[in-house]
Design a protein around this motif. Structure first.
Motif, PDB file in Angstrom:
ATOM      1  N   ALA A  13     118.755 -14.498  13.881  1.00  0.00           N
ATOM      2  CA  ALA A  13     117.336 -14.436  13.556  1.00  0.00           C
ATOM      3  C   ALA A  13     116.737 -15.841  13.598  1.00  0.00           C
ATOM      4  N   PHE A  14     115.432 -15.897  13.507  1.00  0.00           N
ATOM      5  CA  PHE A  14     114.693 -17.163  13.438  1.00  0.00           C
ATOM      6  C   PHE A  14     113.922 -17.189  12.120  1.00  0.00           C
ATOM      7  N   PRO A  15     114.235 -18.050  11.174  1.00  0.00           N
ATOM      8  CA  PRO A  15     115.403 -18.932  11.171  1.00  0.00           C
ATOM      9  C   PRO A  15     116.660 -18.164  10.765  1.00  0.00           C
ATOM     10  N   PRO A  16     117.845 -18.630  11.194  1.00  0.00           N
ATOM     11  CA  PRO A  16     119.079 -17.919  10.860  1.00  0.00           C
ATOM     12  C   PRO A  16     119.519 -18.198   9.434  1.00  0.00           C
ATOM     13  N   ALA A  17     120.291 -17.271   8.889  1.00  0.00           N
ATOM     14  CA  ALA A  17     120.771 -17.422   7.515  1.00  0.00           C
ATOM     15  C   ALA A  17     122.022 -18.280   7.432  1.00  0.00           C
ATOM     16  N   GLY A  18     122.788 -18.363   8.505  1.00  0.00           N
ATOM     17  CA  GLY A  18     124.034 -19.127   8.474  1.00  0.00           C
ATOM     18  C   GLY A  18     124.207 -19.944   9.728  1.00  0.00           C
ATOM     19  N   TYR A  19     125.124 -19.473  10.593  1.00  0.00           N
ATOM     20  CA  TYR A  19     125.370 -20.187  11.838  1.00  0.00           C
ATOM     21  C   TYR A  19     124.160 -20.065  12.765  1.00  0.00           C
ATOM     22  N   GLY A  20     123.992 -21.031  13.620  1.00  0.00           N
ATOM     23  CA  GLY A  20     122.910 -21.033  14.595  1.00  0.00           C
ATOM     24  C   GLY A  20     122.547 -22.458  14.937  1.00  0.00           C
ATOM     25  N   GLY A  21     122.228 -22.728  16.178  1.00  0.00           N
ATOM     26  CA  GLY A  21     121.916 -24.084  16.612  1.00  0.00           C
ATOM     27  C   GLY A  21     120.461 -24.261  16.960  1.00  0.00           C
ATOM     28  N   ILE A  22     120.074 -23.763  18.149  1.00  0.00           N
ATOM     29  CA  ILE A  22     118.689 -23.920  18.583  1.00  0.00           C
ATOM     30  C   ILE A  22     117.752 -23.200  17.622  1.00  0.00           C
ATOM     31  N   GLU A  23     118.195 -22.070  17.070  1.00  0.00           N
ATOM     32  CA  GLU A  23     117.350 -21.323  16.134  1.00  0.00           C
ATOM     33  C   GLU A  23     117.000 -22.178  14.923  1.00  0.00           C
ATOM     34  N   ARG A  24     117.978 -22.916  14.410  1.00  0.00           N
ATOM     35  CA  ARG A  24     117.746 -23.768  13.239  1.00  0.00           C
ATOM     36  C   ARG A  24     116.882 -24.976  13.619  1.00  0.00           C
ATOM     37  N   HIS A 152     117.991 -29.941  12.050  1.00  0.00           N
ATOM     38  CA  HIS A 152     118.187 -28.495  11.955  1.00  0.00           C
ATOM     39  C   HIS A 152     118.033 -28.073  10.492  1.00  0.00           C
ATOM     40  N   LEU A 153     117.372 -26.950  10.284  1.00  0.00           N
ATOM     41  CA  LEU A 153     117.185 -26.415   8.932  1.00  0.00           C
ATOM     42  C   LEU A 153     117.467 -24.919   8.929  1.00  0.00           C
ATOM     43  N   GLY A 154     117.994 -24.442   7.809  1.00  0.00           N
ATOM     44  CA  GLY A 154     118.124 -23.017   7.582  1.00  0.00           C
ATOM     45  C   GLY A 154     117.187 -22.604   6.456  1.00  0.00           C
ATOM     46  N   LEU A 155     116.932 -21.327   6.355  1.00  0.00           N
ATOM     47  CA  LEU A 155     116.053 -20.826   5.299  1.00  0.00           C
ATOM     48  C   LEU A 155     116.750 -20.944   3.949  1.00  0.00           C
ATOM     49  N   ASN A 156     116.050 -21.475   2.973  1.00  0.00           N
ATOM     50  CA  ASN A 156     116.568 -21.637   1.610  1.00  0.00           C
ATOM     51  C   ASN A 156     117.817 -22.512   1.564  1.00  0.00           C
TER      52      ASN A 156
END
Length: 340
Positions: A13-24, A152-156
């Motif tokens: 998802a955008f933004p991802p909850a865990g792993y993810g590169g370009i999404e973050r 890079h950032l993730g949600l919360n």
């Protein structure tokens, strides 16, 4: 200034909850743009609905818009100044066709070391490509690549105050390219415990190194996201970074994540000019440069020595430097060419 941050087809998802590169990375740019005072539209259906009503979501992808379509006319009338997009899209004809009609700039960050762009994808002005390390800038010199550390950032995943952690942590996708078995062996040489966090991408790789991965000093914690991920990094005394000899890291998210949490990094590299050397300094981490012809045991020993050096660094200073160096607002300003 109106910014459109574009998603792309992804299993995350955008933004991802865990792993993810370009999404973050795209989420970090959106957060940085808003902090810098820009208006931001999240373009594409991949952005999670939970972001509303705080964010403007427009669930349309540029490459899906046909000539004269209502969605295209609406995007053009919005008056975007800049689109931020995954690195493939400036080379996708359907995407470029719609972008050209919008008459705005585009910026992207190279998250792959092998993707080949079209010759006309970037002109260095209206369309700009950014790369993390000297070796990546060199690889994409024909496209006038600009050096820039990705954020890079993730949600919360907001970082609490740094603390003196214990044990070691390794985080990422678990496969041959990322080579976490070298981190596990380095920890074993030091008599230290290590937590391995992330999704398993290669069961065969894990089986080949089963003796190491099943050792008593190893704790498998799976894929983490949100506060649990931030805590796993913050609570470690050293973040251990590894990758395979022939792999070229385009722009690892973990450098910014770890330093912003106040956790120094011990990095294993096989040559000069890598992301680790671009991201770290003597106050934030220690880098072991090992000849690629060296065996795993030699590499693990060099990494163990780097871990010992990194463990002596001050977490509070690491965090202060990390928050300056990997700041979403500063990063957006670079993407928007506002800091030139």
């Amino acid at each position: 200034m109106l910014i459109g941050v574009c998603d792309f087809p992804s299993k995350y998802a955008f933004p991802p909850a865990g792993y993810g590169g370009i999404e973050r990375w795209l989420w970090a740019v959106a957060v940085g743009a808003r902090a810098a005072g820009a208006d931001v539209h999240l373009l594409g259906p991949g952005w999670i609905p939970d972001l509303e009503p705080e964010w403007v979501r427009k669930p349309v992808r540029l490459e899906d818009i046909t000539a004269g379509a209502l969605a295209g006319r609406e995007l053009k009338s919005a008056g975007y100044d800049l689109l931020v997009v995954g690195h493939e899209y400036p080379s996708v004809p359907a995407w470029v066709r719609t972008w050209s009609e919008l008459e705005c700039e585009v910026a992207t960050f190279q998250h792959s070391s092998v993707f080949q762009h079209t010759a006309s994808a970037f002109d260095g002005k209206r369309s700009r490509l950014y790369c993390y390390s000297p070796e990546m800038v060199e690889r994409y010199a024909a496209h006038q690549a600009v050096p820039e550390l990705a954020v890079h950032l993730g949600l919360n995943e907001e970082e609490p105050l740094a603390t003196q952690g214990s044990d070691l942590v390794w985080l990422g996708r678990i496969d041959e390219e990322k080579a976490p078995h070298l981190a596990v062996r380095a920890a074993q040489l030091l008599g230290r415990s290590i937590r391995i966090a992330g999704p398993v991408f290669s069961e065969d790789y894990v089986r080949r190194h089963a003796q190491l991965f099943s050792a008593d000093h190893v704790e498998w914690v799976g894929e983490l996201g949100g506060p649990a991920k931030t805590a796993a990094i913050r609570d470690a005394s050293v973040f251990v970074y590894t990758y395979a000899r022939t792999y070229v890291e385009a722009g690892a998210a973990v450098f910014g994540e770890s330093l912003r949490a106040g956790t120094p990094i011990a990095a294993l590299t096989w040559r000069d000019g890598t992301c680790a050397q671009a991201a770290l300094c003597e106050r934030t981490g220690a880098t072991a440069i090992v000849p690629p012809e060296a065996d795993d045991e030699t590499a693990a020993q060099a990494l163990a020595e780097a871990i010992e050096r990194a463990a002596e660094l001050d977490p509070t200073e690491v965090q202060a430097i990390g928050k300056r160096r990997f700041n979403p607002t500063r990063h957006f300003e670079a993407m928007a060419a506002l800091s030139c």
